[in-house]
Design a protein around this motif. Structure first.
Motif, PDB file in Angstrom:
ATOM      1  N   THR A  33       2.694  -5.476   4.788  1.00 52.49           N
ATOM      2  CA  THR A  33       1.177  -5.389   4.459  1.00 52.49           C
ATOM      3  C   THR A  33       0.867  -6.678   3.260  1.00 52.49           C
ATOM      4  O   THR A  33      -0.010  -7.424   3.382  1.00 52.49           O
ATOM      5  N   ALA A  54      -3.629  -0.641  -0.966  1.00 48.29           N
ATOM      6  CA  ALA A  54      -2.110  -0.427  -0.550  1.00 48.29           C
ATOM      7  C   ALA A  54      -1.199  -0.232  -1.678  1.00 48.29           C
ATOM      8  O   ALA A  54      -0.344   0.884  -1.281  1.00 48.29           O
ATOM      9  N   TYR A 259      -1.572   0.609   6.499  1.00 48.62           N
ATOM     10  CA  TYR A 259      -0.738  -0.701   6.872  1.00 48.62           C
ATOM     11  C   TYR A 259      -0.820  -1.156   8.258  1.00 48.62           C
ATOM     12  O   TYR A 259      -0.599  -2.497   8.237  1.00 48.62           O
TER      13      TYR A 259
END
Length: 320
Positions: A33, A54, A259
């Motif tokens: 990611t 993230a 992700y």
């Protein structure tokens, strides 16, 4: 209510094993990611909100994993011979600090994951009305999550069972609202993209661009998360100890679903500045404007090959 299923000490071993496997997979996907978000992009082109989310998901899932390791070590090693009732009684004690902390982390991870889905739904629809129901469910989830954690922290020797009424009712509501919030937001999101695809495909002359892969990515992530959550809800309602295993698996799965969307869309990009949500927004506007302009005429060709959006400083940032 008598619990059924595998013994709790066995459940603790199995859950830490399954969570470890999924956590390792989520770490690999986190690396992918970050590559998708930063590869061949200048600093001002990186979509910082996605990077922050993230990282937060990784931090929370890592913290949950660490607490689980500490809890298993305490139950099977440190207090194995000193805790009344042995390891099974230790893992059944919901008042243990490690159990309360891991549930706090799980609640935060769930709220963050569902909040992302609701935000994406708002971005695509560009309407507050559409996200009213998912948002209300999200706030209800926050309240029930707080109630569950509070009841766990105040559990007494008469109610040291996660399936007891004082704790079970909060957890059941939390699971139900989480499932409903995720399904409703994901459903609205997928439906909107599908409708835009239908509108645009009816007006363009070629099929060089399609948003259906985005719909499939969203559907895959929603199904993965919803099936796991539904399994946890069923196990909990049935007072089955398998819910301990499933719940520990949910935390890394939340990260994986986030992700997965970014990575799978990044794999389909044709240019570095191509972005899914920006594409969706432009496709939305294109479909609406083209329908108004060419209503009743022959189809026209609509090209959507590179879409970007501007921030306040007029710099291009991709959004997923």
């Amino acid at each position: 209510m008598a619990s059924r299923g595998i013994p709790l000490d066995n459940a603790a071993i199995f859950s830490i094993m399954m969570e470890g496997i999924l956590y390792g997979f989520s770490v690999l996907m986190f690396i992918g990611t970050m590559w998708a978000l930063t590869y061949r992009r200048r600093t001002n082109e990186i979509h910082r909100p996605n990077v922050v989310v993230a990282c937060m998901l990784l931090i929370l899932s890592t913290a949950h994993m660490v607490v689980d390791f500490i809890r298993v070590e305490q139950g099977l090693v440190t207090y194995r011979n000193t805790f009344p009732g042995g390891p099974a009684a230790f893992f059944a004690d919901v008042a243990q600090t490690t159990f309360v902390v891991k549930n706090i982390i799980y609640n935060l991870q769930t709220m963050l994951g569902d909040g992302i889905v609701i935000y994406r739904c708002y971005v695509v629809w560009q309407s507050v009305w559409v996200i009213i129901v998912p948002s209300l469910l999200w706030f209800g989830m926050a309240v029930s999550g707080f109630g569950a954690v509070y009841s766990l922290s105040k559990a007494t020797s008469e109610a040291e069972d996660i399936f007891a009424k004082s704790t079970g009712q909060w957890i059941t509501v939390f699971y139900a609202m989480t499932l409903a919030s995720n399904l409703s937001a994901s459903g609205f999101l997928a439906y909107r993209i599908w409708r835009m695809e239908c509108d645009v495909s009816a007006l363009r002359a070629t099929k060089s661009f399609s948003m259906m892969p985005i719909v499939r990515v969203l559907a895959d992530s929603a199904i993965l998360y919803s099936v796991t959550l539904l399994s946890a809800l069923v196990c909990f309602v049935e007072a089955n100890n398998g819910q301990y295993v499933v719940v520990d698996m949910i935390t890394p799965i939340i990260s994986i679903t986030f992700y997965m969307i970014i990575i799978r869309i990044a794999m389909r990009k044709t240019t570095p500045s191509h972005s899914s949500l920006s594409t969706i927004r432009m496709a939305n506007e294109t479909a609406r404007e083209t329908q108004q302009r060419y209503n009743g005429r022959t189809p026209v060709e609509v090209h959507i090959t590179q879409i970007t959006h501007q921030d306040d400083n007029d710099t291009c940032k991709p959004a997923y």
